[in-house]
Design an enzyme around this catalytic site. Structure first.
Site, PDB file in Angstrom:
ATOM      1  N   LYS A 189       0.613  -1.087  -0.120  1.00  0.00           N
ATOM      2  CA  LYS A 189       0.052   0.003   0.095  1.00  0.00           C
ATOM      3  C   LYS A 189       0.909   1.191   0.140  1.00  0.00           C
ATOM      4  CE  LYS A 189      -3.031   2.282   3.066  1.00  0.00           C
ATOM      5  NZ  LYS A 189      -3.694   2.479   4.380  1.00  0.00           N
ATOM      6  N   LYS A 240     -10.293  12.653   8.958  1.00  0.00           N
ATOM      7  CA  LYS A 240      -9.541  12.077  10.371  1.00  0.00           C
ATOM      8  C   LYS A 240      -9.601  13.091  11.206  1.00  0.00           C
ATOM      9  CE  LYS A 240      -6.347   8.715   8.393  1.00  0.00           C
ATOM     10  NZ  LYS A 240      -6.603   7.577   9.053  1.00  0.00           N
ATOM     11  N   ASP A 261     -12.430   6.531   4.618  1.00  0.00           N
ATOM     12  CA  ASP A 261     -11.098   6.682   5.355  1.00  0.00           C
ATOM     13  C   ASP A 261     -10.759   5.039   5.197  1.00  0.00           C
ATOM     14  OD1 ASP A 261      -8.845   7.410   6.636  1.00  0.00           O
ATOM     15  OD2 ASP A 261      -9.700   7.034   8.690  1.00  0.00           O
ATOM     16  N   ARG A 272      -7.628  -0.506   1.312  1.00  0.00           N
ATOM     17  CA  ARG A 272      -8.285  -1.837   0.747  1.00  0.00           C
ATOM     18  C   ARG A 272      -8.729  -1.464  -0.607  1.00  0.00           C
ATOM     19  NH1 ARG A 272     -12.160  -2.195   5.637  1.00  0.00           N
ATOM     20  NH2 ARG A 272     -10.370  -1.082   6.501  1.00  0.00           N
TER      21      ARG A 272
END
Length: 514
Positions: free
Chosen positions: A277, A289, A360, A364
């Site tokens: 990633k 965030k 957020d 994935r």
């Protein structure tokens, strides 16, 4: 920084620091191959100040000794470091870690005392092979001497920092050829891990997806790798909705960096696929965030850094009979008028649709495209991905172990063994249909969040949707990529974790059947 093998007389070494590693003596006097050190250290032993226990140190200055004593040492300082108990009855992984920790302590002491040159004498009778001793000490010295001050101004009234400029090993009573081989193995691994630390330490405005692409192209040019970089146009044609969706709130275009190492015939030899990633900054997107600690989200690319830097070491080492392909999906995740919104539906490479519940949970999304595309294109025998994927793994495992999830027991066992050898332990978590149910969507094939419960596992379950029957393992390094367990050879901030685990895995990989 390079590390070299010194073949000359230890007593004639006139550099800044000479280092000896001393085994724990128990109730007897401290044993050391150096007469001068043994003569000086006996007073510390008699007073109970040094017996070779783990972490103990003893420093003295040979020049202070009487000139009438024969065989005095020419070094400016002599440092003895306790190894603790050693021997064949102790686990080999624990012994390697003891050596790395002791060597890291030596490097820290050298930096503290502003020593520019260091010679470390390798210990005998540790219970490890000669090559393993040299490898572990080399790793500890180089990793322990790491510094990142590229962006600090040099002030006139401050004394300039002194860094170690020369590190050498002396084989002592060990076999020179084995020591030389181990030294080079340790050096390659440590240099690659330090490169990963450098990438992570760079701020978000100095390390972007473009920088991943440039680094990959540079590696390919220097080491004969094959490098392909997919940009936005290629991603649109391929239907990579995850990479495109995550990046659409940023002015930085996404990149999918692909590096290939060919160590043998493509049809006859197994292929390992690594995916990392490369989220170069993660503000959370529309699901913003909290501002507190958000500056640490420049570290969200540590999985990509680990994979691309492992490829650096693999390219230098040139293993035979194995092919390795690495994919680094790189992007930023920022809020804007064009950013992905909660409730949006995207289509991944291969056609799986996903409802975006939380912007957020973006890692994935980019990993899914890379996994699906890589498996479809390169038909690997096994796949390993690394990512700072979930905060949940920190709640579960703290900063001491990475989370391991896998569809193949043999692959998981080999990764675990490689991680233990590197001093980067993992803990396996389960996968199963009960977790996959948590990411089923009412409006799409899947959704990108299964809620707070089992967050690390459901994130992996999302990735599992894209790997098919290929043996696959996922390492969640969110708790260990930075703020890792405090060690003498691991600095504050990014640890470079994953690089040496992957390299150890490649060195010992026993591929099973697809």
């Amino acid at each position: 920084m390079r590390i070299q093998l010194e073949k000359g007389d230890v007593e004639q070494f006139d550099g800044d620091m000479l280092v000896y590693f001393i085994r724990e003596s128990g109730g007897s006097a401290v044993m050391c191959p150096c007469k001068v050190l043994r003569r000086n250290i006996k007073y510390a032993w008699k007073n109970g100040d040094f017996s070779g226990k783990k972490g103990e140190t003893f420093l003295f200055y040979p020049a202070a000794a009487s000139k009438d004593i024969k065989h005095n040492l020419a070094a400016g300082r002599v440092l003895a470091i306790g190894l603790g108990k050693t021997g064949e009855d102790i686990n080999a992984d624990a012994l390697r870690e003891q050596l790395r920790l002791a060597a890291g302590t030596a490097a820290q002491q050298a930096v503290k005392l502003k020593a520019k040159s260091l010679l470390a004498v390798l210990p005998e009778n540790t219970g490890l092979s000669d090559g393993e001793v040299a490898e572990a000490v080399s790793e500890g010295l180089l990793l322990g001497s790491y510094r990142f001050d590229r962006h600090k101004s040099k002030k006139k009234d401050e004394e300039p920092p002194v860094n170690i400029e020369s590190i050498m090993l002396h084989a002592g009573g060990l076999a020179q050829d084995a020591v030389k081989q181990g030294l080079h193995q340790g050096e390659r691994a440590a240099k690659a891990a330090c490169s990963a630390r450098d990438m992570a330490n760079e701020p978000g405005n100095a390390w972007t997806p473009k920088h991943f692409a440039e680094f990959g192209e540079k590696l390919a040019k220097e080491h004969g790798l094959e490098c392909t970089v997919l940009g936005k146009p290629e991603m649109k044609k391929l239907g990579m909705g995850g990479l495109l969706g995550v990046s659409q709130g940023s002015v930085q275009p996404p990149k999918l960096v692909i590096l290939r190492y060919q160590g043998g015939d493509e049809k006859k030899n197994p292929t390992l696929m690594l995916v990392g990633k490369g989220l170069t900054f993660d503000a959370g997107g529309i699901s913003l965030k909290s501002p507190q600690g958000m500056e640490e989200m420049k570290y969200d690319m540590c999985g990509g850094a680990a994979v691309i830097c492992a490829m650096q070491a693999i390219a230098e080492e040139k293993p035979k009979g194995i092919n390795v392909v690495a994919l680094i999906p790189a992007s930023e995740n920022l809020p804007s008028g064009t950013a992905l919104k909660p409730g949006d539906i995207i289509t991944h490479f291969g056609g799986i649709t996903s409802e975006i519940v939380n912007t957020d949970a973006e890692g994935r999304l980019i990993l899914a495209d890379a996994l699906a595309y890589g498996i479809d294109t390169y038909k690997p025998n096994a796949v390993i991905d690394l990512a700072t994927l979930t905060g949940a793994v920190i709640i579960g495992l703290g900063h001491h172990r990475s989370g391991l999830l896998a569809t193949n027991d043999e692959l998981a066992a080999q990764i675990s063994a490689a991680a233990e050898r590197a001093g980067e332990p993992v803990w396996r978590l389960p996968l199963g249909p009960e977790y996959s149910k948590q990411i089923k969507s009412n409006v799409a094939d899947i959704k990108n969040s299964g809620g707070k419960e089992a967050g690390t596992i459901t994130a992996a379950a999302y990735l599992q949707e894209f790997v098919g029957d290929t043996p696959w393992a996922h390492l969640d390094i969110a708790g260990t990529a930075w703020s890792f367990t405090e060690k003498s050879y691991v600095p504050k901030g990014p640890s470079g974790i994953g690089v040496r685990t992957l390299l150890n895995f490649v060195r010992s990989w026993q591929p099973g059947k697809k």
